[in-house]
Design an enzyme around this catalytic site. Sequence first.
Site, PDB file in Angstrom:
ATOM      1  N   ALA B  10      90.622  -8.252 -20.460  1.00 23.24           N
ATOM      2  CA  ALA B  10      91.289  -9.370 -19.790  1.00 23.24           C
ATOM      3  C   ALA B  10      91.199  -9.150 -18.287  1.00 23.24           C
ATOM      4  CB  ALA B  10      92.741  -9.451 -20.231  1.00 23.24           C
ATOM      5  N   VAL B  15      87.442  -4.714 -10.396  1.00 21.74           N
ATOM      6  CA  VAL B  15      87.439  -3.586 -11.322  1.00 21.74           C
ATOM      7  C   VAL B  15      86.855  -3.990 -12.673  1.00 21.74           C
ATOM      8  CG1 VAL B  15      88.862  -1.869 -12.511  1.00 21.74           C
ATOM      9  CG2 VAL B  15      89.453  -2.573 -10.180  1.00 21.74           C
ATOM     10  N   GLY B  16      87.271  -5.153 -13.169  1.00 23.90           N
ATOM     11  CA  GLY B  16      86.792  -5.621 -14.470  1.00 23.90           C
ATOM     12  C   GLY B  16      85.280  -5.811 -14.486  1.00 23.90           C
ATOM     13  N   ALA B  17      84.758  -6.370 -13.402  1.00 26.00           N
ATOM     14  CA  ALA B  17      83.302  -6.581 -13.334  1.00 26.00           C
ATOM     15  C   ALA B  17      82.575  -5.241 -13.241  1.00 26.00           C
ATOM     16  CB  ALA B  17      82.953  -7.464 -12.139  1.00 26.00           C
ATOM     17  N   GLU B 192      95.086  -6.672   2.747  1.00 23.90           N
ATOM     18  CA  GLU B 192      95.174  -8.075   2.341  1.00 23.90           C
ATOM     19  C   GLU B 192      95.519  -8.947   3.544  1.00 23.90           C
ATOM     20  OE1 GLU B 192      94.700  -8.919  -0.869  1.00 23.90           O
ATOM     21  OE2 GLU B 192      94.568  -6.846  -1.564  1.00 23.90           O
ATOM     22  N   LYS B 207     103.601   3.059  -7.356  1.00 27.96           N
ATOM     23  CA  LYS B 207     102.893   4.210  -7.931  1.00 27.96           C
ATOM     24  C   LYS B 207     103.846   5.395  -8.084  1.00 27.96           C
ATOM     25  CE  LYS B 207      98.656   2.566  -5.725  1.00 27.96           C
ATOM     26  NZ  LYS B 207      97.862   2.640  -4.468  1.00 27.96           N
TER      27      LYS B 207
END
Lengths: 434, 434
Positions: B10, B15-17, B192, B207
Amino acid sequence: MDRPMRLGLAGLGTVGASLARLLTTKRDAYALRAGRPIEIVAVSVRDRSKDRGVDLSAVEWFDDPVALATRGEIDLFVELVGGSQGAALDSVKAALNRGIPVVTANKALLAHHGVQLAKLAQRKGTTIFFEAAAAGGIPIIKTMREALRGNDVSRVYGILNGTCNYMLTRMEKEGIAFEDCLADAQRLGYAEADPTFDIGGFDAAHKLALLTSLAFGCEIDLESIFIEGISSVTNEDIEAAAELGYRVKLLAVAQRTETGIEQRVHPTMIPAHSALAQVDGVTNAVAVDTDLLGSILLVGPGAGGNATASAVLSDIIDAANGVTMPTFAVDPANLVPYRKARMRAHEGGYYIRLSVLDRVGAFASIARRMAENAISLESIVQRKREGEGDRETAPVILITHETTEAAVRKALDAVSRDGHLKGEPRMIRIEALD
Amino acid sequence: MDRPMRLGLAGLGTVGASLARLLTTKRDAYALRAGRPIEIVAVSVRDRSKDRGVDLSAVEWFDDPVALATRGEIDLFVELVGGSQGAALDSVKAALNRGIPVVTANKALLAHHGVQLAKLAQRKGTTIFFEAAAAGGIPIIKTMREALRGNDVSRVYGILNGTCNYMLTRMEKEGIAFEDCLADAQRLGYAEADPTFDIGGFDAAHKLALLTSLAFGCEIDLESIFIEGISSVTNEDIEAAAELGYRVKLLAVAQRTETGIEQRVHPTMIPAHSALAQVDGVTNAVAVDTDLLGSILLVGPGAGGNATASAVLSDIIDAANGVTMPTFAVDPANLVPYRKARMRAHEGGYYIRLSVLDRVGAFASIARRMAENAISLESIVQRKREGEGDRETAPVILITHETTEAAVRKALDAVSRDGHLKGEPRMIRIEALD
């Protein structure tokens, strides 16, 4: 909570006694963390009578580790006997043959017989855990065996011997001579009566052999490691290094190159401002360069009863949790043969120290020998003269740009033959860190 | 070889790519290391049409993460959606409810709902893996959850936010002002458009909340963390710190004290020669102090697609190997409530910078206020005067010996009230490292 894990412990030396005490005093905490109680049910030691600060009256005593591993009613065999042959090897084999997982701190055993033992473990569906066999309390085995599995490693390197690092640190910070540092290290228990295994680089080489296998998925090859100890490092070298922005450390390095994998242990100059250069005293450190991470560095205690027991405990609790995995990260049938890169092909910068006799043309001759071997120099420092008359010499320090070991050796041989030097040339390799 | 592990992914952001590409290009290597092939069989993304540099035409596409987690034919659910509520929370719950292990990089989700989700995972006999949720590519979760289980932790601390460390490093090395550093960080993608989450210390706090639970076996309590960001750190502070032998870092610290557990994120002065002080730029570092080890330090990349994917991959391969364990190291039923130590009880050294108006008796008055609060001073530095006439001020820097936060605040309030200062007093905490 599940039934207790029954632990057989071979060896009650410094680490074994620490472990036995911790498993008693922290029993409840460890049961919580392991999900089940951990109980020492059997031990084997030479001398039963010695006081080890822990009550082991309720456990079964065996005369030797092999008997314990063969007949003990145990779920896990912890080998803290030491040595690459004999009882250590035989007892580990006996436990694995019964399908019992093994926890060991024995770097020599695995450096010599690791692949063979890993194959036996694999056949029997069990695992050898060896976190304590390299870099003591630093979780480098778990990191390389588990945490970095997504990565391809290009280099693993570090400070793997606390004795050497203690001595080099004191030589640098206090200007103490090598022999005096060694005597102190022996008095403090940081060095053995026969210090060869440590200061000759052999201890670090054993640990490196294991890390190389994990880094590159290859078979272990201790014999191929190029080893140079610290006994030739002088205070003058360390001082000159400092002036040039470097510190001297005994590094163990395994590195993938175009011609194979380099494995080498030698005194090394590293940039004084790197994190690795701040690692002082008996502390160890390991860095891993990979494709996905760039570089990670782990720093911590490399030896000591409690630090080593910490590593052993981590393995014990993994075993209690039912973790099984190939001993060297992949099925040992899939470990590739070790392909050695010859040390002469090593590429890097070099520090060279020469005692040059005070003769006309000496320096020109040295410069020519470097040029003949295509060695270009980053810096040249002439330090204050020593000696008198005919035997007056000028210490000359050269820092080369990246070149090859073969070129440096050839150039230094030629310089020696030319007769302009007093004594032998000294050379320390420089490691590039990112 | 076992049957493939079917992975539902999901989120296909950075990161997912990266993860999807790596699982394709390194497919064979990962199969070897995991003992079985790993296959992405289902994904969910908002925009199906975007080119992500990987062929996903053969996988099942879901419109939303919850549908994927609920109906996907998967063995593992990888949540890279982000956010502490909504789709991330609902999809993770859905997967756990089916007994499917979850891998997530989502610090906010776990900092807010970690214990609740860990209990759900435990009931269903499965595990949440979250190596990527803290310190990116540094295996700190595995180290704390597994490698240090033999230890009792007294303190965990580190540089957990790359944006802040990048900015503080540039402010120090190049003398650039805070605002200019921020603009550069935004241009380079290190910060950002709304940088509050990073530079306000909130990212590091999320964290830290997770590390605190692992360190002390307690429930997560994000709300109790004392947070002070870096926006008040000036070039003058950094310069003065350097003169005194310190460097300024944004540290996140969780520490056991007599009154409870301190959790704090704030600019901190640490010794310039410590290994931690050499950690520059976007690099992260975490140190853990324990009873058995003394201290260990891990240094590495804290962010980036590949570094984070490395952490996710380590979790995926653990899951493929059948590893299960309590999400926060012990059965969540056994996590103890978080017992907060009040920040006013914090003990340590302090750096204090005052702009003192040029008046007779000003300095004596300041010294008296310190003495009244039992604060003893290690050093006092008066720097060159600024301004003119009546408004001429002398910057005065005080380094205190160990004292309490309450005493320092009280003393500084009194000094402010006495009217000898221009502006507010500045204070930076000093962290003792071994």
